[in-house]
Design a protein around this motif. Structure first.
Motif, PDB file in Angstrom:
ATOM      1  N   GLY A 123      19.634  -2.827   2.065  1.00  0.00           N
ATOM      2  CA  GLY A 123      18.945  -3.042   3.344  1.00  0.00           C
ATOM      3  C   GLY A 123      17.512  -3.521   3.143  1.00  0.00           C
ATOM      4  N   PHE A 124      16.897  -3.089   2.044  1.00  0.00           N
ATOM      5  CA  PHE A 124      15.505  -3.472   1.812  1.00  0.00           C
ATOM      6  C   PHE A 124      15.409  -4.933   1.349  1.00  0.00           C
ATOM      7  CE2 PHE A 124      15.758   1.075   1.726  1.00  0.00           C
ATOM      8  CZ  PHE A 124      14.698   1.440   2.547  1.00  0.00           C
ATOM      9  N   SER A 125      16.431  -5.417   0.665  1.00  0.00           N
ATOM     10  CA  SER A 125      16.458  -6.852   0.340  1.00  0.00           C
ATOM     11  C   SER A 125      16.680  -7.673   1.598  1.00  0.00           C
ATOM     12  CB  SER A 125      17.588  -7.158  -0.657  1.00  0.00           C
ATOM     13  OG  SER A 125      17.285  -6.642  -1.923  1.00  0.00           O
ATOM     14  N   VAL A 160       4.648  14.142  -4.839  1.00  0.00           N
ATOM     15  CA  VAL A 160       4.472  13.617  -3.482  1.00  0.00           C
ATOM     16  C   VAL A 160       5.808  13.672  -2.760  1.00  0.00           C
ATOM     17  CG1 VAL A 160       2.600  11.996  -3.986  1.00  0.00           C
ATOM     18  CG2 VAL A 160       4.971  11.223  -4.157  1.00  0.00           C
ATOM     19  N   GLY A 161       5.724  13.540  -1.439  1.00  0.00           N
ATOM     20  CA  GLY A 161       6.902  13.293  -0.617  1.00  0.00           C
ATOM     21  C   GLY A 161       8.045  14.247  -0.873  1.00  0.00           C
ATOM     22  N   LEU A 162       9.243  13.691  -0.876  1.00  0.00           N
ATOM     23  CA  LEU A 162      10.445  14.504  -0.940  1.00  0.00           C
ATOM     24  C   LEU A 162      10.614  15.214  -2.284  1.00  0.00           C
ATOM     25  CD1 LEU A 162      12.832  11.964   0.822  1.00  0.00           C
ATOM     26  CD2 LEU A 162      11.685  13.926   1.839  1.00  0.00           C
ATOM     27  N   ILE A 193       0.869  -1.181   0.000  1.00  0.00           N
ATOM     28  CA  ILE A 193       0.000   0.000   0.000  1.00  0.00           C
ATOM     29  C   ILE A 193       0.909   1.234   0.000  1.00  0.00           C
ATOM     30  CG2 ILE A 193      -2.042   1.074   1.030  1.00  0.00           C
ATOM     31  CD1 ILE A 193      -2.469  -1.906   0.821  1.00  0.00           C
ATOM     32  N   GLY A 194       0.827   2.066  -1.052  1.00  0.00           N
ATOM     33  CA  GLY A 194       1.684   3.238  -1.210  1.00  0.00           C
ATOM     34  C   GLY A 194       2.723   2.953  -2.287  1.00  0.00           C
ATOM     35  N   TYR A 195       3.111   4.018  -2.975  1.00  0.00           N
ATOM     36  CA  TYR A 195       4.078   3.797  -4.084  1.00  0.00           C
ATOM     37  C   TYR A 195       4.967   5.016  -4.267  1.00  0.00           C
ATOM     38  CZ  TYR A 195       0.617   6.458  -6.721  1.00  0.00           C
ATOM     39  OH  TYR A 195      -0.254   7.448  -7.138  1.00  0.00           O
ATOM     40  N   THR A 248       5.119  19.493   2.601  1.00  0.00           N
ATOM     41  CA  THR A 248       4.666  18.128   2.308  1.00  0.00           C
ATOM     42  C   THR A 248       4.118  17.494   3.599  1.00  0.00           C
ATOM     43  OG1 THR A 248       6.839  17.254   2.825  1.00  0.00           O
ATOM     44  CG2 THR A 248       6.434  17.805   0.523  1.00  0.00           C
ATOM     45  N   TRP A 249       3.628  16.251   3.500  1.00  0.00           N
ATOM     46  CA  TRP A 249       3.004  15.603   4.666  1.00  0.00           C
ATOM     47  C   TRP A 249       3.993  15.483   5.824  1.00  0.00           C
ATOM     48  CZ3 TRP A 249       5.081  11.154   6.602  1.00  0.00           C
ATOM     49  CH2 TRP A 249       5.873  10.370   5.756  1.00  0.00           C
ATOM     50  N   ARG A 250       5.289  15.424   5.559  1.00  0.00           N
ATOM     51  CA  ARG A 250       6.275  15.298   6.633  1.00  0.00           C
ATOM     52  C   ARG A 250       6.341  16.546   7.525  1.00  0.00           C
ATOM     53  NH1 ARG A 250       8.803  11.562   3.095  1.00  0.00           N
ATOM     54  NH2 ARG A 250       9.950   9.946   4.199  1.00  0.00           N
TER      55      ARG A 250
END
Ligand SMILES: NC(=O)c1ccc[n+]([C@@H]2O[C@H](COP(=O)([O-])OP(=O)(O)OC[C@H]3O[C@@H](n4cnc5c(N)ncnc54)[C@H](O)[C@@H]3O)[C@@H](O)[C@H]2O)c1
Length: 381
Positions: free
Chosen positions: A331-333, A222-224, A2-4, A169-171
């Motif tokens: 790190g994500f792997s 979006v985002g950064l 959920i989120g991209y 932004t949302w942050r």
């Protein structure tokens, strides 16, 4: 998933690459990516290798053919999505910080504990635990190479908000992000310091400050990577979080999180000092670990740079020949490897939602301390 946005890209890479380099006990399939803009999420699915895209996360979470829900949306949505996913019988991987409030994190932790008994697994995405150099640092501490831990210093320094015209932004909105630098990057500094030392932060005294109180509202994106519009709005989160603390052992620790440190792009640094040695990690040089062995003869002492790229270093076995470096995305792997392995073996993946709740309590204690003139506030350790 959920989120991209930013994490959507990073997690997609993790899910896609992990099974190709590591021998996983289960074979993940990248089934559905969910967003609110049908055309944009469809494009993301094609680019990152998801079979389908969808716009209603509730429908997807309820599907029988989905086993795992990966939450990579802003913090205001974590609790609702995670609770629904756990209720629907799914395993859940949720980005950090676990939630926007302690109450939400408590509800998520209770739900995860009940789900654990039903065979479901949950984990929070504090990815920096899975940089080989930080995992190796933890091992050095656990093996006693630093002796008794006396002082810890952890800081996470970025500079993407130094421009006062950078968009809101949302942050930068408390109702969406929970807090500012504190939860966005300070949470990583606390988690990594605790992970490396094997000790929790027990009390804190802090100060939070907002340096730019109004910014242009978000226009496109979006985002950064968002751009500014011509309207303005208030910044409702901290820009700088400074706090000191004591670990469970009583050792002193200092923490700093800011997105205003000119020139520091992604400076997550942790320095640990003990009776027999010391170590220092810097994410901007993530393949290296500095280690000082105070048991050597004085004439031979000095910080040495360990190049953490040997196949016997943590997570390195399936990667490149020694010296051929890993990057941010690995790190994500490693996160996927650990999560999938725990699901297969039926163990509790780490960090758990309970660990995420603890971090939430540290963040909350810093906020209460700052509001009370930097009074010392206990966490839950
Ligand atoms: N582990 C890390 O190192 C790390 C790094 C960056 C961000 N994060 C965390 O990951 C999460 C996402 O951050 P990001 O940088 O990817 O943000 P982002 O703004 O780049 O992306 C957010 C995504 O969520 C979607 N979204 C927002 N509200 C939604 C809703 N109500 N329903 C469905 N989708 C919605 C947006 O469309 C976008 O695709 C945050 O919790 C953040 O703290 C973790």
């Amino acid at each position: 998933m959920i989120g991209y946005g930013f994490m959507g890209a990073a997690h997609s890479q993790g899910w896609r690459v992990a099974p190709r380099f590591f021998d996983l006990p289960l074979a993940p399939t990248m089934d559905v990516v969910v967003g609110r803009d049908a055309a944009a999420v469809h494009a993301a699915a094609g680019k990152w290798g998801w079979r389908e895209s969808a716009t209603d996360w509730r429908e997807v979470v309820a599907r029988d053919d989905i086993d795992v829900v990966d939450i990579v949306t802003p913090g205001d949505t974590h609790a609702e999505i995670a609770l629904a996913a756990l209720e629907a019988g799914k395993h859940v991987l949720c980005e950090k910080p676990l939630a926007n409030t302690v109450a939400e994190a408590e509800a998520m932790t209770d739900a995860a504990a009940a789900a654990f008994a039903r065979g479901q697994r949950s984990m929070v995405g504090f990815t920096y635990r899975r940089v080989p150099a930080t995992t190796f640092a933890r091992k050095l501490v656990a093996d006693g190479r630093l002796g008794e831990i006396r002082q810890v210093r952890a800081e996470y320094l970025q500079d993407w908000l130094t421009d006062p015209e950078a968009p809101l932004t949302w942050r930068l909105q408390k109702d969406r992000a929970g807090s500012g630098s504190l939860g966005d990057i300070g949470a990583h500094a606390v988690d990594l310091a605790e992970y490396i030392t094997g000790q929790r932060v027990a009390t804190v005294s802090g100060i939070l400050e907002t340096l730019v109180t109004e910014r242009p509202l978000l226009g496109e994106g979006v985002g950064l990577s968002g751009t500014a519009s011509d309207q303005r709005g208030p910044v409702t989160v901290d820009d700088v979080a400074l706090f000191t603390g004591r670990l469970e052992s009583g050792a002193l620790a200092s923490f700093e999180a800011t997105r205003f440190r000119t020139g520091r792009k992604n400076g997550l640094r942790v320095e640990v000092s003990g009776s027999k040695g010391a170590l220092a990690f810097d994410l901007e040089r993530l393949n290296e670990l500095e280690f000082y062995d105070a048991t050597l003869p004085p004439l031979e002492q000095g910080f040495r740079r360990i190049y953490v790229t040997e196949h016997d270093h943590p997570y390195l076995a399936p990667w490149w020949p020694p010296g051929h470096m890993l990057g941010y995305e690995h790190g994500f792997s490693h996160q996927v490897v650990d999560f999938v392995t725990a699901v297969h073996e039926g163990t509790q993946p780490s960090p758990s939602f309970a660990d995420g709740l603890h971090i939430q309590r540290v963040l909350d204690a810093v906020e209460r301390s700052s509001a009370a003139g930097s009074a010392w506030v206990p966490t839950d350790a």
